[in-house]
Design a protein around this motif. Sequence first.
Motif, PDB file in Angstrom:
ATOM      1  N   VAL A  29       3.476   5.071  -3.723  1.00  0.00           N
ATOM      2  CA  VAL A  29       2.669   6.444  -3.211  1.00  0.00           C
ATOM      3  C   VAL A  29       3.128   7.059  -2.341  1.00  0.00           C
ATOM      4  CG1 VAL A  29       0.674   6.869  -2.261  1.00  0.00           C
ATOM      5  CG2 VAL A  29       0.501   4.646  -3.335  1.00  0.00           C
ATOM      6  N   THR A  70       3.028  10.307  -4.957  1.00  0.00           N
ATOM      7  CA  THR A  70       1.830  10.874  -4.860  1.00  0.00           C
ATOM      8  C   THR A  70       1.373  12.067  -4.305  1.00  0.00           C
ATOM      9  OG1 THR A  70       0.866   8.385  -4.886  1.00  0.00           O
ATOM     10  CG2 THR A  70      -0.529  10.351  -3.912  1.00  0.00           C
ATOM     11  N   PHE A 129      -4.171   4.031  -4.445  1.00  0.00           N
ATOM     12  CA  PHE A 129      -4.090   3.319  -3.133  1.00  0.00           C
ATOM     13  C   PHE A 129      -5.094   2.385  -3.037  1.00  0.00           C
ATOM     14  CE2 PHE A 129      -5.320   3.370   1.393  1.00  0.00           C
ATOM     15  CZ  PHE A 129      -4.273   2.562   1.719  1.00  0.00           C
ATOM     16  N   LEU A 136       0.678   7.026   4.929  1.00  0.00           N
ATOM     17  CA  LEU A 136       0.624   7.946   3.878  1.00  0.00           C
ATOM     18  C   LEU A 136       0.083   9.219   4.353  1.00  0.00           C
ATOM     19  CD1 LEU A 136      -0.418   5.574   1.086  1.00  0.00           C
ATOM     20  CD2 LEU A 136       1.753   6.444   1.364  1.00  0.00           C
ATOM     21  N   THR A 171      -8.350   6.975   2.230  1.00  0.00           N
ATOM     22  CA  THR A 171      -8.206   5.840   3.029  1.00  0.00           C
ATOM     23  C   THR A 171      -9.500   5.325   3.768  1.00  0.00           C
ATOM     24  OG1 THR A 171      -5.837   6.844   3.681  1.00  0.00           O
ATOM     25  CG2 THR A 171      -6.940   5.082   5.000  1.00  0.00           C
ATOM     26  N   GLY A 187      -2.565   3.435   5.101  1.00  0.00           N
ATOM     27  CA  GLY A 187      -3.176   4.620   4.655  1.00  0.00           C
ATOM     28  C   GLY A 187      -2.719   5.575   5.835  1.00  0.00           C
ATOM     29  N   SER A 240       0.860  -1.154  -0.096  1.00  0.00           N
ATOM     30  CA  SER A 240       0.077   0.093  -0.003  1.00  0.00           C
ATOM     31  C   SER A 240       0.931   1.266  -0.040  1.00  0.00           C
ATOM     32  CB  SER A 240      -0.962  -0.063   1.447  1.00  0.00           C
ATOM     33  OG  SER A 240      -1.880  -1.182   1.152  1.00  0.00           O
ATOM     34  N   THR A 282      -4.243  -2.399   5.366  1.00  0.00           N
ATOM     35  CA  THR A 282      -4.900  -1.303   4.658  1.00  0.00           C
ATOM     36  C   THR A 282      -4.789  -0.072   5.410  1.00  0.00           C
ATOM     37  OG1 THR A 282      -6.048  -2.602   3.224  1.00  0.00           O
ATOM     38  CG2 THR A 282      -6.609  -0.315   3.159  1.00  0.00           C
ATOM     39  N   TYR A 290      -6.120   9.686  -5.488  1.00  0.00           N
ATOM     40  CA  TYR A 290      -5.661   8.947  -4.322  1.00  0.00           C
ATOM     41  C   TYR A 290      -6.351   7.481  -4.359  1.00  0.00           C
ATOM     42  CZ  TYR A 290      -4.351   7.639   0.412  1.00  0.00           C
ATOM     43  OH  TYR A 290      -3.726   6.874   1.519  1.00  0.00           O
TER      44      TYR A 290
END
Length: 391
Positions: free
Chosen positions: A24, A28, A194, A230, A48, A227, A20, A223, A190
């Motif tokens: 990114v 990103t 993602f 990020l 997310t 998230g 994940s 996940t 996003y």
Amino acid sequence: MPGSFKISSHQLMILILLYSVGTVILHTPSPLAGFAKQDAWLAALIGTGIALFFVWFYIRVGNLYPDLALDQINEKVFGKIVGKMINLTFFIWSFSTSSETIYYVGNFIETFWMPDTTLLAVNILLAAVVIFTVRLGLETFTRTLEIFFIPVFLLLIVFLISIIPEANIQNILPVFEDGAKPVIRATLFYVSVFTLSPVMFLMIFPSKVSERKKGGKAFYIGTLIGGIILILVIMLDILVLGPDTTARNIAPSYTMAKKINVGNFLMQIEAIIATIWIITTYTRVVMYFYVSVVVFSNIFNIKDYRPFTTALGMIMVFYSSIVFPTVPSSGEFNKNIWLFYAATYGLVMPLLLFITAKLKNIIKKPTIANYDNKMHFSIWLDWMIVMNIYE
């Protein structure tokens, strides 16, 4: 056999988390800031949340036939011919994306570390590592990631804590200065990078997970943690560099790491963010390439995918060198095309698969009920005939 492996829920969580973060974390933040400026972190936060909903949906799709991989479910639900046609396009998507990811890594290394080295040479080296990893199998790969995970996580914590003194809260204000429209556009971008691509984990979940009930929780946790990482990195990019600099920089997180200075002792530790990015991107490209090779071999009903790894790997190297003629073209592709490309396989394909499977079950149930009624009537009729004979 390569297809008989099993991984634990803990290994699945680490695999999803590192995947994940992947490309990114480095590339990103720039397009997000280009879309939403200082509200880029809000787009990551909303995206997310959407990703967790998609995880719930993917788990539902995987549980339709928990003993089958995604490409096998396609053939079972849509039929052999249509299923193989869908799987062929799925192969093209995963394979082309693995080549694109190789390009991103090679371009970064060439730009920031080895400007005198040709991109093709770097791509060959990267592809060789990926091919070797896929030949060893996903079980070996996930065990290796368990070793990498703790150093990567510790390096990330050091990076996030060290950069906090450089943050300026004014860079993130005011919130929603240009309204909700830019945030929505940034959120869609996003989501494309993602949220949608983890559909390929249905190639191993839940069929290759030894603890299936815990596997669903691992999907959520991996996940969610990815998230959160990020969101923090994107927020710090804005706080430290400002929205304009973040939008103009092709690798803002790497540039941000150069600003770290703790007591004139801990300085210029951009190698930390580069190491994190390379390991997580390596995880992503291995997953893309593994899925493409397995789907390709299953299309031709060949159980052992390993003989295809070298040939497809050579094609991957060639394609990675021509996929994007310039760096700006790769940025335009990610901003304007990738969303529709990823949505085809991350949303449309599993949605059609789920709806079709449910409709087939609804049609099948009345047929079974009618068969049961006929059986009951036949038994009753036979019983009446026997009673009449004895009378």
